[in-house]
Motif scaffolding. Structure first.
Motif, mmCIF file in Angstrom:
data_model
loop_
_atom_site.group_PDB
_atom_site.id
_atom_site.type_symbol
_atom_site.label_atom_id
_atom_site.label_comp_id
_atom_site.label_asym_id
_atom_site.label_seq_id
_atom_site.Cartn_x
_atom_site.Cartn_y
_atom_site.Cartn_z
ATOM 1 N N ILE A 47 0.737 -1.325 0.101
ATOM 2 C CA ILE A 47 -0.446 -0.373 -0.070
ATOM 3 C C ILE A 47 0.926 1.139 0.228
ATOM 4 O O ILE A 47 0.363 1.754 -0.566
ATOM 5 N N LYS A 48 1.702 1.489 0.674
ATOM 6 C CA LYS A 48 2.943 2.825 1.252
ATOM 7 C C LYS A 48 3.626 2.323 -0.406
ATOM 8 O O LYS A 48 3.956 3.991 -1.261
ATOM 9 N N THR A 49 3.475 1.727 -1.327
ATOM 10 C CA THR A 49 4.478 1.724 -2.014
ATOM 11 C C THR A 49 3.516 2.428 -3.702
ATOM 12 O O THR A 49 3.754 3.324 -4.350
ATOM 13 N N LEU A 50 2.367 1.459 -3.588
ATOM 14 C CA LEU A 50 1.303 2.173 -4.041
ATOM 15 C C LEU A 50 1.230 3.838 -4.066
ATOM 16 O O LEU A 50 0.424 4.036 -5.135
ATOM 17 N N ASN A 51 0.807 4.182 -2.440
ATOM 18 C CA ASN A 51 0.903 5.543 -2.729
ATOM 19 C C ASN A 51 2.033 6.517 -2.753
ATOM 20 O O ASN A 51 1.359 7.411 -3.345
ATOM 21 N N ASP A 52 3.068 6.046 -2.084
ATOM 22 C CA ASP A 52 3.831 6.936 -2.401
ATOM 23 C C ASP A 52 4.868 7.067 -4.177
ATOM 24 O O ASP A 52 4.948 8.555 -4.732
ATOM 25 N N GLU A 53 4.782 5.896 -4.746
ATOM 26 C CA GLU A 53 5.527 5.518 -5.628
ATOM 27 C C GLU A 53 4.329 5.914 -6.917
ATOM 28 O O GLU A 53 4.973 5.929 -7.947
ATOM 29 N N LYS A 54 2.816 5.599 -7.114
ATOM 30 C CA LYS A 54 2.295 5.724 -7.645
ATOM 31 C C LYS A 54 2.430 4.623 -9.036
ATOM 32 O O LYS A 54 2.569 5.569 -10.126
ATOM 33 N N PRO A 55 2.827 3.727 -9.167
ATOM 34 C CA PRO A 55 3.411 3.069 -10.481
ATOM 35 C C PRO A 55 2.231 2.764 -11.396
ATOM 36 O O PRO A 55 0.771 2.695 -10.719
ATOM 37 N N SER A 56 3.172 3.078 -11.959
ATOM 38 C CA SER A 56 1.727 2.340 -14.006
ATOM 39 C C SER A 56 1.818 0.869 -14.273
ATOM 40 O O SER A 56 0.563 0.434 -14.727
ATOM 41 N N TYR A 57 2.919 0.916 -13.462
ATOM 42 C CA TYR A 57 3.273 -1.608 -14.228
ATOM 43 C C TYR A 57 3.794 -1.530 -13.069
ATOM 44 O O TYR A 57 5.236 -1.292 -11.829
ATOM 45 N N MET A 58 3.644 -2.857 -12.540
ATOM 46 C CA MET A 58 3.560 -3.600 -11.257
ATOM 47 C C MET A 58 3.649 -4.791 -11.722
ATOM 48 O O MET A 58 2.764 -5.718 -12.395
ATOM 49 N N ALA A 59 4.668 -5.667 -10.728
ATOM 50 C CA ALA A 59 4.235 -7.487 -11.048
ATOM 51 C C ALA A 59 5.137 -8.188 -10.086
ATOM 52 O O ALA A 59 5.829 -7.317 -9.375
ATOM 53 N N THR A 60 4.141 -9.001 -8.534
ATOM 54 C CA THR A 60 4.956 -9.609 -7.724
ATOM 55 C C THR A 60 5.200 -11.105 -8.276
ATOM 56 O O THR A 60 4.458 -11.560 -8.983
ATOM 57 N N ILE A 61 6.905 -11.721 -7.913
ATOM 58 C CA ILE A 61 7.051 -12.624 -8.566
ATOM 59 C C ILE A 61 7.288 -13.284 -7.228
ATOM 60 O O ILE A 61 7.289 -13.401 -6.149
ATOM 61 N N PHE A 62 7.050 -14.563 -7.611
ATOM 62 C CA PHE A 62 6.739 -16.148 -6.027
ATOM 63 C C PHE A 62 7.522 -16.596 -6.687
ATOM 64 O O PHE A 62 7.385 -17.996 -7.574
ATOM 65 N N ASP A 63 8.892 -17.194 -5.561
ATOM 66 C CA ASP A 63 9.411 -18.766 -6.117
ATOM 67 C C ASP A 63 8.833 -19.820 -5.363
ATOM 68 O O ASP A 63 10.047 -20.413 -4.575
ATOM 69 N N ASP A 64 7.916 -20.039 -5.623
ATOM 70 C CA ASP A 64 6.962 -21.383 -5.226
ATOM 71 C C ASP A 64 7.450 -22.663 -5.966
ATOM 72 O O ASP A 64 6.104 -22.918 -6.128
ATOM 73 N N ASN A 65 8.117 -22.848 -6.851
ATOM 74 C CA ASN A 65 8.493 -23.729 -7.632
ATOM 75 C C ASN A 65 8.680 -25.404 -7.421
ATOM 76 O O ASN A 65 9.695 -24.660 -6.713
ATOM 77 N N GLN A 66 8.078 -25.843 -6.989
ATOM 78 C CA GLN A 66 8.105 -27.511 -6.965
ATOM 79 C C GLN A 66 9.049 -27.907 -8.016
ATOM 80 O O GLN A 66 9.377 -29.439 -7.130
ATOM 81 N N GLU A 67 9.738 -27.594 -8.412
ATOM 82 C CA GLU A 67 10.509 -28.449 -9.582
ATOM 83 C C GLU A 67 11.768 -28.776 -9.004
ATOM 84 O O GLU A 67 12.297 -27.218 -8.122
ATOM 85 N N ILE A 68 12.863 -29.079 -9.680
ATOM 86 C CA ILE A 68 13.797 -29.453 -9.318
ATOM 87 C C ILE A 68 14.633 -28.136 -9.903
ATOM 88 O O ILE A 68 14.678 -28.019 -11.115
ATOM 89 N N SER A 69 15.450 -26.992 -9.479
ATOM 90 C CA SER A 69 15.937 -25.979 -10.334
ATOM 91 C C SER A 69 17.109 -26.709 -10.363
ATOM 92 O O SER A 69 17.910 -27.651 -10.484
ATOM 93 N N PHE A 70 17.500 -25.826 -12.125
ATOM 94 C CA PHE A 70 18.651 -26.054 -12.115
ATOM 95 C C PHE A 70 20.022 -26.362 -12.082
ATOM 96 O O PHE A 70 20.835 -26.417 -11.766
ATOM 97 N N ARG A 71 19.502 -25.184 -11.095
ATOM 98 C CA ARG A 71 21.336 -25.055 -10.264
ATOM 99 C C ARG A 71 21.564 -26.017 -9.143
ATOM 100 O O ARG A 71 22.361 -26.553 -8.932
ATOM 101 N N LYS A 72 20.056 -26.758 -8.103
ATOM 102 C CA LYS A 72 19.929 -27.738 -7.703
ATOM 103 C C LYS A 72 20.679 -28.834 -8.221
ATOM 104 O O LYS A 72 21.348 -29.497 -7.808
#
Length: 297
Positions: A47-72
């Motif tokens: 909410i603070k970011t939306l109020n202060d920065e007033k972005p026109s474009y935004m996305a939230t990225i979740f790291d909930d991949n159930q697969e084994i990562s290529f790094r692993k």
């Protein structure tokens, strides 16, 4: 720069974990016993970011991949010491996603063996190519490697500390490098205990910074071991593959084909006030409801 050309990318899990551990000794509970600690700071910051920065474009990225990562797959010890996700966070995630949906914020999820870092890196680069200024909102130092003239790392305010925005000059000053990309080489030499990345044995921060200034990259260092002497020389020659593996693990992928930047998908639309009111009342977020109403107006 016009706000219409600003993109804010939220690295979700570090902020959620921070919210959880901020109240670990005195969790915030609803009258029904639901632990809202992992939700409340994240929501407040949103909410603070939306109020202060007033972005026109935004996305939230979740790291909930159930697969084994290529790094692993590359290194079985990668993040091997990480504990299981606390139950309170697992319960909180659907609520956080629902809140983001009511605020009309796009959510993306890591998949196909990639991590959230890689998704963010790919979108940031593609948006940069379209003339955007990108702010990566995170607590993860790995993103410093992505900083350019148009890509910034945004450390959110917490416990009275103001927000911090890192551009090229801030990265150079903080890490003693000539360019942000060299932080990859710096950590490849030093290793990163938080992700269980080995680095080069016997190389600490002091030597790593010295080698960065002299050689510029881990590859040039490892090809110049004849310049060195004694234990350091032997360690480097013995562990070249470990150093190069560390660099591969640390480097964020920025060209994943299945992710792209479409302006319309990331556009911040007016939120659904009735949905906000309903979920905030359910979570007993009375003060936050008032702040949310300020944004809605």
């Amino acid at each position: 720069m016009n706000n219409n050309k600003k993109l804010f990318l939220i690295d979700a899990y570090p902020l959620i974990y921070q919210s959880y551990y901020a109240y670990i000794n005195k969790p915030l509970l609803t009258s029904k016993g639901l632990n809202t600690s992992p939700i409340i700071n994240f929501t407040y910051f949103l909410i603070k970011t939306l109020n202060d920065e007033k972005p026109s474009y935004m996305a939230t990225i979740f790291d909930d991949n159930q697969e084994i990562s290529f790094r692993k797959k590359e290194y079985y010890k990668y993040k091997a010491h990480r504990k299981k996700i606390p139950e309170a966070i697992c319960i909180a995630i659907p609520y956080i996603r629902k809140i983001l949906k009511t605020f009309q914020i796009s959510c993306l999820h890591a998949k196909n063996g990639y991590e959230a870092d890689d998704i963010i890196g790919t979108i940031a680069k593609k948006a940069e190519n379209k003339g955007y200024i990108i702010y990566i909102i995170t607590l993860d130092k790995d993103f410093f490697q992505l900083v350019t003239e148009n890509i910034k790392v945004y450390i959110p305010p917490f416990k009275g500390n103001p927000k911090k925005i890192f551009g090229i000059e801030e990265i150079k000053e903080k890490f003693g490098v000539n360019h942000p990309k060299q932080v990859i080489d710096l950590w490849s030499m030093m290793g990163d205990p938080s992700d269980n990345i080995p680095g080069l044995p016997g190389i600490g921060e002091k030597n790593a910074k010295k080698f960065i200034q002299k050689y510029g990259s881990i590859e040039k260092l490892l090809n110049s071991t004849h310049d060195l002497k004694g234990k350091i020389q032997k360690n480097l020659e013995k562990n070249k593959n470990l150093g190069l593996l560390s660099k591969k693990l640390i480097t964020i992928v920025t060209d994943i084909p299945l992710f792209s930047f479409h302006e319309e998908k990331f556009h911040v639309k007016k939120p659904n006030w009735l949905s906000i009111k309903k979920i905030f009342e359910e979570l007993e977020f009375i003060r936050l409801l008032k702040k949310a109403h300020e944004y809605y107006k």
